[in-house]
Design an enzyme around this catalytic site. Sequence first.
Site, PDB file in Angstrom:
ATOM      1  N   GLY A  45      22.987  74.164  59.736  1.00  0.00           N
ATOM      2  CA  GLY A  45      23.410  72.852  59.259  1.00  0.00           C
ATOM      3  C   GLY A  45      24.013  72.067  60.405  1.00  0.00           C
ATOM      4  O   GLY A  45      24.439  72.643  61.412  1.00  0.00           O
ATOM      5  N   GLN A  50      29.448  65.982  64.159  1.00  0.00           N
ATOM      6  CA  GLN A  50      29.192  66.952  65.227  1.00  0.00           C
ATOM      7  C   GLN A  50      28.359  66.374  66.367  1.00  0.00           C
ATOM      8  O   GLN A  50      28.234  67.006  67.414  1.00  0.00           O
ATOM      9  CB  GLN A  50      28.487  68.194  64.664  1.00  0.00           C
ATOM     10  CG  GLN A  50      29.366  69.000  63.716  1.00  0.00           C
ATOM     11  CD  GLN A  50      28.656  70.232  63.233  1.00  0.00           C
ATOM     12  OE1 GLN A  50      27.897  70.173  62.282  1.00  0.00           O
ATOM     13  NE2 GLN A  50      28.867  71.358  63.903  1.00  0.00           N
ATOM     14  N   CYS A  98      30.057  77.916  63.213  1.00  0.00           N
ATOM     15  CA  CYS A  98      29.849  76.477  63.314  1.00  0.00           C
ATOM     16  C   CYS A  98      29.418  76.148  64.738  1.00  0.00           C
ATOM     17  O   CYS A  98      29.995  76.679  65.692  1.00  0.00           O
ATOM     18  CB  CYS A  98      31.151  75.754  62.980  1.00  0.00           C
ATOM     19  SG  CYS A  98      31.032  73.959  63.058  1.00  0.00           S
ATOM     20  N   LEU A  99      28.420  75.278  64.881  1.00  0.00           N
ATOM     21  CA  LEU A  99      27.949  74.910  66.223  1.00  0.00           C
ATOM     22  C   LEU A  99      29.060  74.242  67.042  1.00  0.00           C
ATOM     23  O   LEU A  99      29.004  74.267  68.271  1.00  0.00           O
ATOM     24  CB  LEU A  99      26.745  73.966  66.122  1.00  0.00           C
ATOM     25  CG  LEU A  99      25.473  74.569  65.513  1.00  0.00           C
ATOM     26  CD1 LEU A  99      24.394  73.493  65.387  1.00  0.00           C
ATOM     27  CD2 LEU A  99      24.963  75.743  66.331  1.00  0.00           C
ATOM     28  N   HIS A 140      30.189  73.669  53.682  1.00  0.00           N
ATOM     29  CA  HIS A 140      30.627  73.708  55.079  1.00  0.00           C
ATOM     30  C   HIS A 140      30.348  72.354  55.753  1.00  0.00           C
ATOM     31  O   HIS A 140      31.224  71.787  56.411  1.00  0.00           O
ATOM     32  CB  HIS A 140      29.909  74.849  55.820  1.00  0.00           C
ATOM     33  CG  HIS A 140      30.183  74.889  57.293  1.00  0.00           C
ATOM     34  ND1 HIS A 140      30.883  75.910  57.893  1.00  0.00           N
ATOM     35  CD2 HIS A 140      29.854  74.025  58.292  1.00  0.00           C
ATOM     36  CE1 HIS A 140      30.984  75.659  59.194  1.00  0.00           C
ATOM     37  NE2 HIS A 140      30.355  74.523  59.464  1.00  0.00           N
ATOM     38  N   GLU A 141      29.136  71.829  55.568  1.00  0.00           N
ATOM     39  CA  GLU A 141      28.774  70.546  56.201  1.00  0.00           C
ATOM     40  C   GLU A 141      29.576  69.395  55.602  1.00  0.00           C
ATOM     41  O   GLU A 141      30.007  68.486  56.320  1.00  0.00           O
ATOM     42  CB  GLU A 141      27.272  70.281  56.073  1.00  0.00           C
ATOM     43  CG  GLU A 141      26.377  71.327  56.718  1.00  0.00           C
ATOM     44  CD  GLU A 141      26.793  71.682  58.136  1.00  0.00           C
ATOM     45  OE1 GLU A 141      27.249  70.795  58.874  1.00  0.00           O
ATOM     46  OE2 GLU A 141      26.680  72.870  58.515  1.00  0.00           O
ATOM     47  N   HIS A 144      32.900  68.734  57.127  1.00  0.00           N
ATOM     48  CA  HIS A 144      32.886  67.969  58.382  1.00  0.00           C
ATOM     49  C   HIS A 144      33.081  66.473  58.108  1.00  0.00           C
ATOM     50  O   HIS A 144      33.710  65.771  58.895  1.00  0.00           O
ATOM     51  CB  HIS A 144      31.571  68.173  59.139  1.00  0.00           C
ATOM     52  CG  HIS A 144      31.498  69.464  59.902  1.00  0.00           C
ATOM     53  ND1 HIS A 144      32.376  69.784  60.907  1.00  0.00           N
ATOM     54  CD2 HIS A 144      30.646  70.517  59.806  1.00  0.00           C
ATOM     55  CE1 HIS A 144      32.066  70.972  61.406  1.00  0.00           C
ATOM     56  NE2 HIS A 144      31.011  71.452  60.754  1.00  0.00           N
TER      57      HIS A 144
HETATM   58 NI    NI Z   1      30.125  73.283  61.131  1.00  0.00          NI
END
Ligand code: NI
Length: 181
Positions: A45, A50, A98-99, A140-141, A144
């Site tokens: 995701g 991000q 997470c990236l 999760h997304e 953000h």
């Molecule tokens: Ni993330």
Amino acid sequence: MIYPIVIYGATALKNPSAPIEKDSIDVKQLSADMLATMDAANGVGLAAPQIGMNIRMFVVDASPWAEEDPSLEGFRKTFINAEIYEYGDEEDYFSEGCLSLPGLYEDVKRPTSIRIRYVDENWEEHDEFYDGFAARVIQHEYDHLEGKVFTDRLSPLRKKLVRNKLLGFTKGKYSAAYRTK
Ligand code: NI
């Protein structure tokens, strides 16, 4: 275009994101770019904050797991102006990464199911139910967009244990196999 990914500590990851007005930006192009950026980083995701944009948009792709979990068939999607309007009563723990926090994985407790309204990259409206891994990825997304990352949801003890790692991110002490900034 593949964007560099913003790392923990950046203000874009802390700011709440604003709704997108129809035709204000080319969401089709941005969706394609975000999916390409996510794919290049091997992510499941990616949310707009991000890549440094505080707008309410995220992309997901858990379709590679469809063989093990048929409910993930076709789960490669773009969520714009999403609203999670109902959470199931059950909760469970699942290891998240997470990236924007490369190399950090922690068990996070979340509801196991959700109902969500959103528009897609063609500005078509959807109202859907998700559970299992899909519900996990979406939540999760979605966090953000609210200026939250998964470590904000850890217990005080776990938070203490990852504190140095988080501090390291803010000082550029991490390694990632994709372009960051
Ligand atoms: Ni993330």
